[in-house]
Design an enzyme around this catalytic site. Structure first.
Site: not given
Ligand SMILES: NC(=O)c1ccc[n+]([C@@H]2O[C@H](COP(=O)([O-])OP(=O)(O)OC[C@H]3O[C@@H](n4cnc5c(N)ncnc54)[C@H](O)[C@@H]3O)[C@@H](O)[C@H]2O)c1
Length: 267
Positions: A56, A175, A179
């Site tokens: 991360d 976004y 995606k």
């Molecule tokens: N939470 C939801 O409802 C949801 C829904 C659909 C998709 N998603 C996807 O699931 C995944 C995880 O989401 P989440 O809810 O845990 O979000 P989150 O923000 O809690 O976690 C995302 C992590 O990615 C890391 N990150 C971002 N850019 C980065 C980079 N350039 N290099 C390394 N790390 C990086 C961040 O530091 C963070 O820890 C994401 O891809 C998100 O788009 C989440």
């Protein structure tokens, strides 16, 4: 994680019998490992028997996740990088292969969600969101694929979003576009790497209860949950379970697929 049918069949019998952890003996890299879904996924990968490389942006945020896995008996390595940096990801891959063994699986879970009306998204914001969601997945695939192809096995899971399939409910066109790009990347690489025995799939979560979703307004959050057929938000472990399935020998004939883990929000 081989696409070999005989290997898959015997592994299915062992797995459903509950005697062999699904990812026993494999090495998996997980990006976004200190995030809401990532941290839970890290734990579940470890519980499934994988050696786990966590990455991360911030080393301080990774440390408790690393500690948690180590205390649970998982072989773990944590390295902070910007996962959209192709050179940094390539170096991470080399280090993981040297310290944990050849990489069998990659979960590209890093991502960044921001609400913004389209007319307010300038070039900087556009690049930031595309890099965090699509650039990270591309850099990860680029880093691991040559070795997987050379070995004739491997499984990649790119975390997409329902936003990439039907557009974002909250204004976030950058976004959603990124995606959608993750899904296009996944299907293209599945075609390129399939003949070598490497699988590339996407997992498309619906609304999951994490900090990223809590950043939206209560009304938007309630609306997101109400769109599922169970009238609730999903939990991170429900995403982690899908990742394990796609990495495991239970899915040896599955590639180029978008696994929807969305409570029926999009059918
Ligand atoms: N939470 C939801 O409802 C949801 C829904 C659909 C998709 N998603 C996807 O699931 C995944 C995880 O989401 P989440 O809810 O845990 O979000 P989150 O923000 O809690 O976690 C995302 C992590 O990615 C890391 N990150 C971002 N850019 C980065 C980079 N350039 N290099 C390394 N790390 C990086 C961040 O530091 C963070 O820890 C994401 O891809 C998100 O788009 C989440």
């Amino acid at each position: 994680m081989s696409s070999d049918v005989a290997v898959g069949a015997s592994a299915v019998e062992a797995a459903v019998g509950g005697h062999v952890p699904l990812l026993a003996g494999s090495t998996v890299i997980l990006t976004g490992a200190s995030g809401g879904i990532g941290r839970t996924t890290a734990r579940v990968l470890g519980a499934a028997g994988a050696r786990v490389a966590l990455t991360d942006l911030d080393a301080g945020a990774l440390a408790p996740v690393e500690r948690e896995l180590r205390e649970a008996g998982t072989d773990v390595l944590a390295v902070a990088i910007d996962a959209s940096d192709q050179a940094a990801f390539a170096a991470l891959h080399e280090r993981v292969a040297a310290e944990l063994g050849p990489v069998d699986g990659l979960v590209n879970c890093a991502g960044l969600f921001e609400i913004a009306a389209f007319e307010t998204i300038d070039a900087t914001a556009w690049s930031r969101i595309v890099a965090a969601n699509l650039g990270t997945a591309a850099a990860g695939c680029l880093a691991v694929l040559p070795a997987m192809v050379a070995r004739g096995s491997g499984s990649i899971v790119n975390v997409a979003s329902t936003a990439g399939e039907y557009g974002s409910i909250s204004p976030a066109a950058h976004y959603a576009a990124a995606k959608a790009g993750v899904i296009g990347l996944t299907k293209s690489l599945a075609r390129e790497a399939g003949p070598a025995g490497v699988r590339v799939n996407a997992l498309s979560p619906g609304p999951i209860e994490t900090a990223a979703l809590r950043a939206t307004t209560p009304e938007q959050k309630a609306l997101a949950g109400s769109r599922t057929l169970f009238a609730r938000l999903g939990q991170p472990q429900e995403i982690a379970a899908g990742c394990v399935y796609l990495l495991s020998p239970l899915s040896t004939f599955v590639t180029g697929h978008v696994l929807r883990v969305n409570g029926g929000a999009l059918l």
